[in-house]
Motif scaffolding. Sequence first.
Motif, PDB file in Angstrom:
ATOM      1  N   ARG A 100       0.825  -1.210   0.000  1.00  0.00           N
ATOM      2  CA  ARG A 100       0.000   0.000   0.000  1.00  0.00           C
ATOM      3  C   ARG A 100       0.854   1.252   0.000  1.00  0.00           C
ATOM      4  NH1 ARG A 100      -5.132  -0.782   3.320  1.00  0.00           N
ATOM      5  NH2 ARG A 100      -5.311  -2.238   1.587  1.00  0.00           N
ATOM      6  N   PHE A 101       1.960   1.208   0.759  1.00  0.00           N
ATOM      7  CA  PHE A 101       2.778   2.412   0.884  1.00  0.00           C
ATOM      8  C   PHE A 101       4.036   2.352   0.032  1.00  0.00           C
ATOM      9  CE2 PHE A 101       0.354   2.141   4.870  1.00  0.00           C
ATOM     10  CZ  PHE A 101      -0.360   3.331   4.751  1.00  0.00           C
TER      11      PHE A 101
ATOM     12  N   LEU C 230     -12.956 -11.277   1.469  1.00  0.00           N
ATOM     13  CA  LEU C 230     -12.539 -12.055   2.650  1.00  0.00           C
ATOM     14  C   LEU C 230     -11.230 -11.499   3.194  1.00  0.00           C
ATOM     15  CD1 LEU C 230     -13.301 -15.770   1.639  1.00  0.00           C
ATOM     16  CD2 LEU C 230     -14.670 -14.250   3.068  1.00  0.00           C
ATOM     17  N   GLU C 231     -10.337 -11.157   2.284  1.00  0.00           N
ATOM     18  CA  GLU C 231      -9.053 -10.616   2.720  1.00  0.00           C
ATOM     19  C   GLU C 231      -9.266  -9.329   3.534  1.00  0.00           C
ATOM     20  OE1 GLU C 231      -5.967 -12.151   0.784  1.00  0.00           O
ATOM     21  OE2 GLU C 231      -4.654 -10.417   0.761  1.00  0.00           O
ATOM     22  N   VAL C 236      -9.084  -6.597   8.770  1.00  0.00           N
ATOM     23  CA  VAL C 236      -9.644  -5.776   9.855  1.00  0.00           C
ATOM     24  C   VAL C 236      -9.595  -6.565  11.170  1.00  0.00           C
ATOM     25  CG1 VAL C 236     -11.764  -4.697  10.735  1.00  0.00           C
ATOM     26  CG2 VAL C 236     -11.078  -4.362   8.341  1.00  0.00           C
ATOM     27  N   TYR C 237      -9.932  -7.844  11.070  1.00  0.00           N
ATOM     28  CA  TYR C 237      -9.914  -8.680  12.285  1.00  0.00           C
ATOM     29  C   TYR C 237      -8.491  -8.881  12.793  1.00  0.00           C
ATOM     30  CZ  TYR C 237     -10.250 -12.971  15.065  1.00  0.00           C
ATOM     31  OH  TYR C 237     -10.139 -13.913  16.057  1.00  0.00           O
ATOM     32  N   ASN C 238      -7.571  -9.184  11.909  1.00  0.00           N
ATOM     33  CA  ASN C 238      -6.194  -9.452  12.343  1.00  0.00           C
ATOM     34  C   ASN C 238      -5.590  -8.243  13.041  1.00  0.00           C
ATOM     35  OD1 ASN C 238      -3.899 -11.202  12.472  1.00  0.00           O
ATOM     36  ND2 ASN C 238      -2.924  -9.959  10.890  1.00  0.00           N
ATOM     37  N   ARG C 239      -5.958  -7.052  12.576  1.00  0.00           N
ATOM     38  CA  ARG C 239      -5.399  -5.841  13.170  1.00  0.00           C
ATOM     39  C   ARG C 239      -6.092  -5.474  14.469  1.00  0.00           C
ATOM     40  NH1 ARG C 239      -4.436  -1.070   8.982  1.00  0.00           N
ATOM     41  NH2 ARG C 239      -2.701  -0.705  10.401  1.00  0.00           N
ATOM     42  N   HIS C 240      -7.416  -5.638  14.501  1.00  0.00           N
ATOM     43  CA  HIS C 240      -8.170  -5.041  15.608  1.00  0.00           C
ATOM     44  C   HIS C 240      -8.830  -6.041  16.557  1.00  0.00           C
ATOM     45  CE1 HIS C 240      -7.311  -1.299  13.693  1.00  0.00           C
ATOM     46  NE2 HIS C 240      -7.956  -1.636  12.591  1.00  0.00           N
ATOM     47  N   GLY C 241      -8.832  -7.322  16.220  1.00  0.00           N
ATOM     48  CA  GLY C 241      -9.380  -8.303  17.140  1.00  0.00           C
ATOM     49  C   GLY C 241      -8.566  -8.336  18.427  1.00  0.00           C
ATOM     50  N   VAL C 267     -14.584  -2.636   6.851  1.00  0.00           N
ATOM     51  CA  VAL C 267     -14.273  -3.663   5.849  1.00  0.00           C
ATOM     52  C   VAL C 267     -14.350  -3.058   4.445  1.00  0.00           C
ATOM     53  CG1 VAL C 267     -15.092  -5.802   4.769  1.00  0.00           C
ATOM     54  CG2 VAL C 267     -14.954  -5.627   7.266  1.00  0.00           C
ATOM     55  N   GLU C 268     -15.404  -2.291   4.197  1.00  0.00           N
ATOM     56  CA  GLU C 268     -15.554  -1.684   2.866  1.00  0.00           C
ATOM     57  C   GLU C 268     -14.387  -0.739   2.571  1.00  0.00           C
ATOM     58  OE1 GLU C 268     -17.999  -2.289   0.504  1.00  0.00           O
ATOM     59  OE2 GLU C 268     -18.970  -3.787   1.772  1.00  0.00           O
ATOM     60  N   ALA C 269     -13.979   0.018   3.591  1.00  0.00           N
ATOM     61  CA  ALA C 269     -12.863   0.950   3.399  1.00  0.00           C
ATOM     62  C   ALA C 269     -11.575   0.192   3.078  1.00  0.00           C
ATOM     63  CB  ALA C 269     -12.682   1.815   4.645  1.00  0.00           C
ATOM     64  N   GLU C 270     -11.358  -0.900   3.773  1.00  0.00           N
ATOM     65  CA  GLU C 270     -10.176  -1.713   3.510  1.00  0.00           C
ATOM     66  C   GLU C 270     -10.258  -2.350   2.122  1.00  0.00           C
ATOM     67  OE1 GLU C 270      -7.260  -2.125   5.021  1.00  0.00           O
ATOM     68  OE2 GLU C 270      -6.693  -3.559   3.449  1.00  0.00           O
ATOM     69  N   TRP C 271     -11.447  -2.869   1.832  1.00  0.00           N
ATOM     70  CA  TRP C 271     -11.645  -3.559   0.549  1.00  0.00           C
ATOM     71  C   TRP C 271     -11.390  -2.614  -0.625  1.00  0.00           C
ATOM     72  CZ3 TRP C 271     -16.490  -4.478  -2.666  1.00  0.00           C
ATOM     73  CH2 TRP C 271     -16.295  -5.533  -3.569  1.00  0.00           C
ATOM     74  N   ALA C 272     -11.805  -1.344  -0.442  1.00  0.00           N
ATOM     75  CA  ALA C 272     -11.644  -0.365  -1.521  1.00  0.00           C
ATOM     76  C   ALA C 272     -10.168  -0.135  -1.847  1.00  0.00           C
ATOM     77  CB  ALA C 272     -12.311   0.950  -1.120  1.00  0.00           C
TER      78      ALA C 272
END
Lengths: 167, 119, 552
Positions: A100-101, C230-231, C236-241, C267-272
């Motif tokens: 990404r970066f 899915l990724e 999001v889960y791996n970072r914030h769970g 999730v949508e923001a990450e997916w984008a």
Amino acid sequence: MPKLIKLHDGHAAFANDAYMTVTDEDATPASGGVILPLARYRIEGAALLDEGRNVGVLLQPDEAIEELSDDLTRLSVVALSFPKFRDGRAYTSARLLRERFGFGGEIRAVGDVLREQASFFIRCGFDAFEPADGSTPEQWMAAANRFRHVYQRGADDRKPAFVERIS
Amino acid sequence: MKAIVANTLIDGEVVYWNAGVWVTRFGQAQLFAEDEVAESALAKANQPTSVVDCYVIDVAEEEDGYAPTAYRERIKALGPQNHPQHGKQADGGHDIDLIKQAHGIARSAGRHALIKLKK
Amino acid sequence: MYRYDYIDRAFVEDRAAEFRGQVARRLAGEITEDQFKPLRLMNGLYLQLHAYMLRVSIPYGTLTPNQLRKLAWIARTYDKGYGHFTTRQNIQFHWIKLKDVPDILGHLADVEMHALQTSGNCIRNVTSDPRAGASADEIEDPRIWSEIIRQWAAIHPEFSFLPRKFKIAVTATAHDRTAARLHDIGLLMRKGRDGGVGFEVIVGGGMGRTPYVGPTIRDVLPAEHLLSYLEAVLRVYNRHGRRDNIYKARIKILVAQLGAEEFARQVEAEWAQIDHPAIDAPQAEVDRVRAAFAPPAFEAVTGRSDAFEAAKAASSSLARFARNNVHLHKQPGYAIVDISLKAPGETPGDATAEQMELVADLAERFSLGELRVTHEQNLVLPHVKLDDVAAVHAALAGAGLASANINLVSDIIACPGLDYCALANARAIPIAQDIALRFAAADQAENIGELKIKISGCINACGHHHVGHIGILGVDKKGEEFYQLSLGGSAAEDAEVGKILGPAIPADKVTDAVDHLVGVYLRERHAGERFIDTYRRVGLVPFKEAVYAEAH
């Protein structure tokens, strides 16, 4: 101190560490490269960079990689800490750094760094390792290359199976 | 009383500590009257290259000998109750009978006897 | 069915070789048990009470006859001649020696199988509809997408050290046989407006200590973007769970804390930001996998079998089997045949090596070489000609496998419980055995009708007690086995977490309590109502009164 293994063009070798990793308590060395914790980098980083020093940042798993997004062009190393090898957050950080970066500097794995993780590290974009298990570069790469094929795209240049199948 | 239980690293079998060696039946386990002695034996017994999940268990005195107190440890000493021919219980013997009949089991009427704590 | 190509084959061979090296290093003392444990868990190897347990992956519950024969051979060679089918469509062996595991993984690799990611904090075996490819109303075979997920998840470089385990289910029919809303991710196939295939994405369901029915975070995701989406969810889960508390580490807790809307937004923001073409399976790969799941060569036969009708008229036991275990197939003249592993008095989900071999032979002769495992711990012959059902039934009956109790009171889910499991607080198997024996009379069981009893030996809920019409949870009460009953759970499309009935009761009172519950149902039910329907209409109170009457 673990010996540093660095990866160049798919080959691993022991390397002299050109950086001193400074903890929160240490004094900053007068010369040479330094790797600083994020909070300290915020205070001292600009001055060190202005001196022309090589500067890296050590991120803990709960520190978002986005914190560094404006600094990456000036950083030569991002060290990602694995306090426990079960903590997988830094894999995401490494991939985001590369994918990404577009970070082209060294991404170093430090902490509970074991041979069993070698392929995960490399596939996520790490290229420097401080193995806690005394691995040699040969052992490291044997573990990293254990799998002849991979199924998904990572930050490395390995082709996923779905690409291999049509090429 | 206390005893020390573990599983062997290489095949997972339940074993008990007895004065420097591992034995396969609860009836052969060394019993410790004092907790401190058991704890110091544990330090010696817990050899990471030969056993895993090594710990001290409570042992209760029955009419005719000793049995692990917790039913979890009784099942470990016997084998799964749905397959009486599997595990250590298959070999029979006094120590096995004693654990099976330890307090509570004789009282329940059902086909699947309860293993209860001594009241 | 999907068959391995050179890449898949090399992959499982490499995995077996890798684990051989790791076992050798452990035995030599080069790595500690703390370091080894996650490695063995990622290869499905647990330490239980009496021995190691190896959990072998059965992706989306599909097996070939040769694979089942190999499992039978492993049971006989390395175990005590039986295996236990689990609520994740897997099989586990309970008497395994660590030193044999590298060899076993090699034997599994020979038949295109593995134990990869059947444990550990990684993406687990993808489960799916055991009737995939045989249901008339499915949009498309859900195993196509399950296999694509299986490959994507295999030793994923970023998502192999998650906060906690991660389970995905895929289904493609209106009736959900996968408990999709109780998964970390449930994927319900939908037809998009443009006619393309898509998925309703459910995230954050789960059982365990804090059960949740998962919310929908996206109504329709185009199937071609499944992997990139899915990724994004996993990232999001791996970072914030949460990683500070094992009981709060599942994605359901993150989704509940953020709220489904905020989670979906992240999730949508990450997916984008994800490079979709780099991650998503390309069309050529989807086509390749889709071709592998093309329908088998059904014979053109009429929808009615005179032979079957005559056999049913002549045999009440076949007729009963047909009523309960034989289901409508999409192909005229074919049926889906459920094989119950719940003979009253036996261990739910257990099959002997001989039984496995018999079922493998039947699949080869009568089911176009296909077999399935259900999350309710039964087996399925998915493609049986109606003409052959009587022969299949007779062969099953000879092996103790013809129990005509699918979905009935004795078709009980039970985890291995304290008879085997190091995590358990209480036994589950003997409770299931007692209840099944109490209701062994077939007419009575049919009269009671659909009743899903699910038993777990601890709060981890492998026995799905939260979603049982009657759920039974084993607890340790001052060193004794006690059981907490709950009512009204459902794992189906009307998913719901059951409500606790009252204080836990001792083991020897559980079967009587179930008897009381059934009695209330029989007394209160309206015509056509199942147990769950009556419960939903009359509520908890009459059931509670019946069970706890003695205490008043």
